[in-house]
Write a protein that holds these residues in place. Structure first.
Motif, mmCIF file in Angstrom:
data_model
loop_
_atom_site.group_PDB
_atom_site.id
_atom_site.type_symbol
_atom_site.label_atom_id
_atom_site.label_comp_id
_atom_site.label_asym_id
_atom_site.label_seq_id
_atom_site.Cartn_x
_atom_site.Cartn_y
_atom_site.Cartn_z
ATOM 1 N N ASP A 3 -4.336 3.225 -6.895
ATOM 2 C CA ASP A 3 -5.248 2.409 -6.090
ATOM 3 C C ASP A 3 -5.521 1.060 -6.736
ATOM 4 O OD1 ASP A 3 -5.414 4.406 -4.224
ATOM 5 O OD2 ASP A 3 -7.298 5.234 -4.991
ATOM 6 N N GLU A 4 -5.601 1.033 -8.067
ATOM 7 C CA GLU A 4 -5.967 -0.223 -8.739
ATOM 8 C C GLU A 4 -4.866 -1.275 -8.677
ATOM 9 O OE1 GLU A 4 -4.716 2.712 -12.064
ATOM 10 O OE2 GLU A 4 -5.828 2.761 -10.157
ATOM 11 N N LEU A 5 -3.643 -0.896 -8.299
ATOM 12 C CA LEU A 5 -2.561 -1.868 -8.178
ATOM 13 C C LEU A 5 -2.372 -2.384 -6.750
ATOM 14 C CD1 LEU A 5 0.518 -0.810 -10.368
ATOM 15 C CD2 LEU A 5 -1.168 -2.597 -10.791
ATOM 16 N N ARG A 6 -2.700 -1.584 -5.765
ATOM 17 C CA ARG A 6 -2.421 -1.954 -4.376
ATOM 18 C C ARG A 6 -3.127 -3.250 -3.993
ATOM 19 N NH1 ARG A 6 -3.331 3.997 -1.601
ATOM 20 N NH2 ARG A 6 -1.894 5.124 -2.981
ATOM 21 N N GLY A 7 -2.356 -4.171 -3.438
ATOM 22 C CA GLY A 7 -2.897 -5.459 -3.035
ATOM 23 C C GLY A 7 -3.094 -6.435 -4.172
ATOM 24 N N LYS A 8 -2.743 -6.035 -5.401
ATOM 25 C CA LYS A 8 -2.890 -6.905 -6.568
ATOM 26 C C LYS A 8 -1.523 -7.481 -6.957
ATOM 27 C CE LYS A 8 -7.238 -5.911 -6.942
ATOM 28 N NZ LYS A 8 -7.671 -4.913 -7.926
ATOM 29 N N PRO A 9 -1.513 -8.630 -7.623
ATOM 30 C CA PRO A 9 -0.236 -9.195 -8.069
ATOM 31 C C PRO A 9 0.457 -8.276 -9.067
ATOM 32 C CG PRO A 9 -1.979 -10.851 -8.140
ATOM 33 C CD PRO A 9 -2.647 -9.530 -7.916
ATOM 34 N N VAL A 10 1.737 -8.063 -8.851
ATOM 35 C CA VAL A 10 2.543 -7.199 -9.717
ATOM 36 C C VAL A 10 3.918 -7.826 -9.892
ATOM 37 C CG1 VAL A 10 1.381 -5.046 -9.083
ATOM 38 C CG2 VAL A 10 3.340 -5.848 -7.737
ATOM 39 N N ILE A 11 4.696 -7.259 -10.801
ATOM 40 C CA ILE A 11 6.119 -7.579 -10.915
ATOM 41 C C ILE A 11 6.895 -6.435 -10.281
ATOM 42 C CG2 ILE A 11 8.061 -7.992 -12.477
ATOM 43 C CD1 ILE A 11 6.006 -9.012 -14.527
ATOM 44 N N PRO A 52 0.819 -1.225 0.000
ATOM 45 C CA PRO A 52 0.000 0.000 0.000
ATOM 46 C C PRO A 52 0.848 1.268 0.000
ATOM 47 C CG PRO A 52 0.070 -0.915 2.207
ATOM 48 C CD PRO A 52 0.808 -1.892 1.316
ATOM 49 N N LEU A 53 1.668 1.429 -1.023
ATOM 50 C CA LEU A 53 2.523 2.602 -1.119
ATOM 51 C C LEU A 53 1.753 3.764 -1.735
ATOM 52 C CD1 LEU A 53 5.792 0.929 -2.498
ATOM 53 C CD2 LEU A 53 5.315 1.603 -0.141
#
Length: 465
Positions: free
Chosen positions: A261-269, A255-256
């Motif tokens: 907002d749409e990336l927070r808590g979602k799988p990322v690289i 949660p940076l």
């Protein structure tokens, strides 16, 4: 919990000969002393011998052998499989043995066997020196090095074992030996990758290099762009100079505030890059990768090498429970990338990550038979690092790592990294070395530990006579 009865007279004799602290069940600090980093491991040793020097290690090894005790050797307590503790046996705890002596003029360091990586980095970087040795500061240096050891400096300077000059070792019969290229050379070959199979290393001597501030960058990419990002990483690293390292961590976005907002808590690289050399040149080299997709939360800094060592964890909170599955790949095909992205899409813990590392460089230029370590020609390292907090969630998080690793099966070379192995999972130590190296290691085991006193490790069974 296994129970072991130790003769009172024998224990009394041992305590008189032992200068360190002996911790027994019932002592006030026993529960704290028996805990290790991985909370899934909960064992109750019959005693914990906190050694203050080589003589204490000799006394502990002799006591264990004479009394038929199971032996666990603890440095940092980071063994993924829990080998640094045991039920009903003795833990030879090296943690009080943590001194580092640096010669700036000779670019050498002598390090006791219980030293943590962070303390080693701090001592060497005080002289603007360093050597390759992992990425997590609270790892025990000893176990890391004996299995091979790689980190941010490895593409430039090789594995930890490639920079090991000598060791002091206590063998199963209580002898104290020095092993190097010129003394007990065959033993030295086996110690470089053979793990803790041949005794307790009480001191390491390393070659050091001048390492000033490094250029570092990190960025997040959406999983929707995963194919193009990981292809670009694969292709660019194949041509990259040794000074450049990029690693890709597939994890849940923290949660940076700098992330949408749409990336927070979602799988990322999460891509992390390091340039070991002139920071201005590093800026140019690092920037070329950051254009492979839409990069979020880009961080760039020129910082001391030692400051990198805590960057590999997703957050400031250290998880209590850990499970890993690891392997090597000779190539990262588009199909393997699809498997990685599919596993990332099923991430279920903010502490878990799928780690994709690329070695090659100086690691691959060392001849295959120079050390016991294998897989120098497979540059891609894959590690499912599942981590969580609650014991009630064990099955869920272990399943994520196991199923993801199994899906990679067709893409893996034979045998994994011994520091990540768990023999109770059916992983065969022989596969990690290959038949010829394993036979050579078995002969060494028969010579230095014929009764397999040191068997809590990715074990090499003694050759039969």
């Amino acid at each position: 919990m296994a129970s072991t009865t130790i003769d009172d007279l024998a224990l009394s004799d041992f305590r008189r000969a032992f200068r360190g602290e002996v911790v027994l069940p019932g002592d006030l600090d026993y529960d704290e002393a028996r805990r290790i980093w991985n909370g899934t491991i909960d064992k109750y040793p019959a005693l914990i011998a906190r050694c203050t020097g080589t003589d204490d290690v000799v006394a502990a090894v002799n006591f264990a052998r004479t009394n038929g005790l199971l032996v666990a050797v603890r440095g940092g307590g980071h063994s993924m499989a829990g080998h640094s503790t045991c039920d009903g046996g003795i833990v030879i705890d090296l943690s009080p043995m943590s001194s580092v002596r640096v010669s700036r003029a000779r670019q050498r360091a002598r390090v006791q066997g219980g030293c943590l990586l962070g303390a080693f980095d701090t001592a060497t970087q005080a002289h603007m020196l360093a050597t390759p040795a992992g990425v997590v500061s609270h790892t025990g240096l000893g176990g890391l090095v004996l299995g091979g050891g790689f980190g941010w400096l490895s593409r430039k300077y090789g594995l930890s074992i490639d920079n090991l000059l000598s060791v002091e070792l206590v063998t199963a019969d209580g002898r104290v030996l020095t092993a190097s290229e010129t003394e007990n050379a065959e033993l030295f070959w086996g110690l470089r990758g053979g793990g803790g199979n041949f005794g307790v290393v009480t001191e390491f001597e390393f070659k050091l290099y001048k390492v000033g501030p490094v250029r570092f960058a990190s960025a997040y990419f959406s999983l929707d762009e995963g194919q193009q990002v990981l292809r670009a990483w694969r292709d660019q690293m194949a041509e990259a100079p040794d000074e450049l390292t990029w690693a890709c961590y597939l994890r849940l976005a923290p949660p940076l505030p700098e992330l949408p907002d749409e990336l927070r808590g979602k799988p990322v690289i999460c891509a992390m890059g390091c340039w070991v050399g002139d920071p201005h040149e590093g800026e140019r080299r690092i920037e070329s990768f950051l254009t492979c997709g839409k990069a979020y939360g880009v961080t760039k800094a020129t910082l001391p090498y030692r400051s990198l060592q805590a960057y590999s964890f997703p957050g400031a909170v250290v998880p209590d429970r850990v499970y890993t599955k690891s392997g090597y790949m000779a190539e990262l095909t588009d199909e393997a990338i699809d498997v990685a992205l599919g596993s990332a899409a099923r991430l279920n813990s903010p502490f878990s990550q799928l780690e994709l590392l690329y070695l090659a460089g100086a690691v691959a230029r060392v001849p295959d038979d120079a050390t016991a370590y294998n897989n120098r020609r497979s540059p891609f390292v894959l590690n499912f690092a599942s981590a969580w907090m609650k014991p009630t969630d064990d099955a869920e998080h272990v399943r994520w790592a196991r199923e993801g690793f199994e899906a990679f099966g067709p893409h893996l070379t034979r045998g994994g990294y011994v520091n990540f192995m768990n023999p109770t999972e059916g992983e065969r130590t022989e596969d990690s070395y290959g038949r010829a190296k394993f036979a050579r290691l078995q002969a060494l085991k028969a010579a230095y530990d014929p009764d397999n006193l040191f068997r809590l490790n990715p074990n090499i069974t003694p050759a039969t006579r």
